[in-house]
Write an enzyme that holds these catalytic residues in place. Structure first.
Site, PDB file in Angstrom:
ATOM      1  N   THR A 197       0.868  -1.188   0.000  1.00 53.58           N
ATOM      2  CA  THR A 197       0.000   0.000   0.000  1.00 53.58           C
ATOM      3  C   THR A 197       0.898   1.231   0.000  1.00 53.58           C
ATOM      4  OG1 THR A 197      -1.824  -1.029   1.157  1.00 53.58           O
ATOM      5  CG2 THR A 197      -1.558   1.323   1.524  1.00 53.58           C
ATOM      6  N   GLY A 227     -10.981  -1.827   2.892  1.00 57.95           N
ATOM      7  CA  GLY A 227     -10.019  -1.745   3.993  1.00 57.95           C
ATOM      8  C   GLY A 227     -10.012  -0.368   4.630  1.00 57.95           C
ATOM      9  N   GLY A 251      -5.946  -3.836   7.526  1.00 55.35           N
ATOM     10  CA  GLY A 251      -6.940  -2.765   7.524  1.00 55.35           C
ATOM     11  C   GLY A 251      -8.053  -2.897   8.529  1.00 55.35           C
TER      12      GLY A 251
HETATM   13  N1  ASP Z   1      -4.247  -1.385   4.784  1.00 56.39           N
HETATM   14  C1  ASP Z   1      -4.483  -2.064   3.534  1.00 56.39           C
HETATM   15  C2  ASP Z   1      -5.819  -2.749   3.602  1.00 56.39           C
HETATM   16  O1  ASP Z   1      -6.140  -3.320   4.622  1.00 56.39           O
HETATM   17  C3  ASP Z   1      -3.428  -3.055   3.187  1.00 56.39           C
HETATM   18  C4  ASP Z   1      -2.005  -2.641   3.431  1.00 56.39           C
HETATM   19  O2  ASP Z   1      -1.735  -1.531   3.891  1.00 56.39           O
HETATM   20  O3  ASP Z   1      -1.089  -3.423   3.143  1.00 56.39           O
HETATM   21  O4  ASP Z   1      -6.519  -2.758   2.625  1.00 56.39           O
END
Ligand code: ASP
Length: 335
Positions: A197, A227, A251
């Protein structure tokens, strides 16, 4: 206080934009089990180069007097375009083998925000999030509504397959095997199959803090899963009275613990320093909850935080003195 008066006068056109305060930028490219042992020197060099390009792109704009939101979008777009990151091209796959992208942006001066969630045909979700903020009366648009909005303001739709990469496809196959063998609905606990991300937080010349985040979410997520990244307060938050935060990690935990907003609130109401607020939330609150991930943040004085409770977090920063740092594992690479 003086800065606020300057900013107000500048915004009202009462002083020339010659006055400029120091700028700062921090970016991330995701947190997770990122170990040197699993990295080739070529791959590491490619990450360092991409992180440097992203942070320098944003920094140059800030130095030239661009607004914080322009710098955030430009820095994030460098990473949305690179297959190295889980955002735009290089986004992870859903269980069904598609890509559903999430992004958000928030301006700490106006507390205005924009987000898109679960979009499949928008090339740059962060640009669409900015458009929602600036060109719509809403904060968050999802799915087909967000795609129709993007098209209505001139963003040409792209095929979902544009985001395909072999590396993420292999990760999907691995995740599906785990899920299908688990014998519980949706495979039970999310596995450790997501990295990359992206996000950026800045302090611009006008004293404004801006934060943005963009992601493909988590590998093998079920269709419709949203997320933290597009959720204002969870994955992204900015308030000139405290700080700007962009998060990355599992998330579901970041939503439940409203991580980005909690860090800002601790500064605002408890007078915590940025470092203390960020450390408490990531290394205490989230660790106790068993939520893994990290954040980047900058406050109104240009203090920077890059904190994570995982093995690594792709990150880079340029502080108010112009010092550049890049990191992947626990230690900064060039410190
Ligand atoms: N936070 C993101 C999600 O849960 C994933 C990530 O940051 O790697 O969609």
């Amino acid at each position: 206080m003086l800065k606020r008066i300057y900013t107000a006068l500048f915004c009202c056109g009462l002083i020339a934009p010659g006055w400029a305060q120091d700028v700062a930028i921090v970016i991330h490219g995701g947190a997770g089990t990122i170990l040197k042992a699993n990295m080739t020197p070529e791959r590491e060099a490619a990450y360092v180069a991409a992180l440097q390009e992203a942070v320098q792109t944003g920094y140059k704009l800030l130095k030239d007097g661009a607004k914080g939101e322009e710098a955030v979008v430009a820095a994030i777009q460098v990473m949305e375009t690179s297959p190295l990151f889980n955002a735009g091209i290089g986004a992870v796959y859903t269980f069904e083998g598609q890509h559903e992208l999430d992004a958000s942006i928030m301006h700490g001066g106006t507390l205005n925000a924009g987000a898109v969630a679960g979009v499949k045909t928008i090339r740059s979700p962060i640009a669409a999030a900015l458009a929602v903020m600036e060109q719509s009366p809403h904060v968050m648009l999802s799915g087909k509504g967000a795609e129709a909005f993007a098209e209505s303001i001139g963003m040409k739709p792209v095929k979902n397959t544009l985001f395909n990469t072999e590396r993420r496809y292999k990760a999907l196959l691995k995740a599906k095997e785990r899920i299908l063998n688990a014998n519980v609905p949706y495979g039970g606990q999310q596995g450790n199959e997501r990295f990359g991300t992206v996000g950026a937080v800045v302090l611009d010349q006008y004293g404004n803090l801006v934060a943005g985040t963009s992601t493909g979410g988590m590998t093998a997520k079920r269709f419709g899963r949203i997320g933290d990244s597009p959720v204002i307060g969870a994955g992204t938050y900015a308030d000139n009275e405290s700080c700007a935060v962009s998060a990355t990690g599992h998330g579901e935990y970041f939503i439940r613990y409203h991580v980005a907003a909690d860090i800002c609130s601790r500064m605002k109401y408890r007078n915590d320093t940025l470092a203390d607020a960020a450390n408490t939330v990531i290394n205490d609150v989230l660790v106790k909850a068993e939520g893994d991930g990290g954040i980047i943040a900058v406050d109104a004085k240009g203090n920077i935080a890059a904190v994570f409770n995982t093995a690594g977090m792709y990150r880079a920063q340029i502080d108010t003195q112009g010092n550049l740092k890049v990191g992947i594992y626990q230690q900064w690479i060039n410190e």
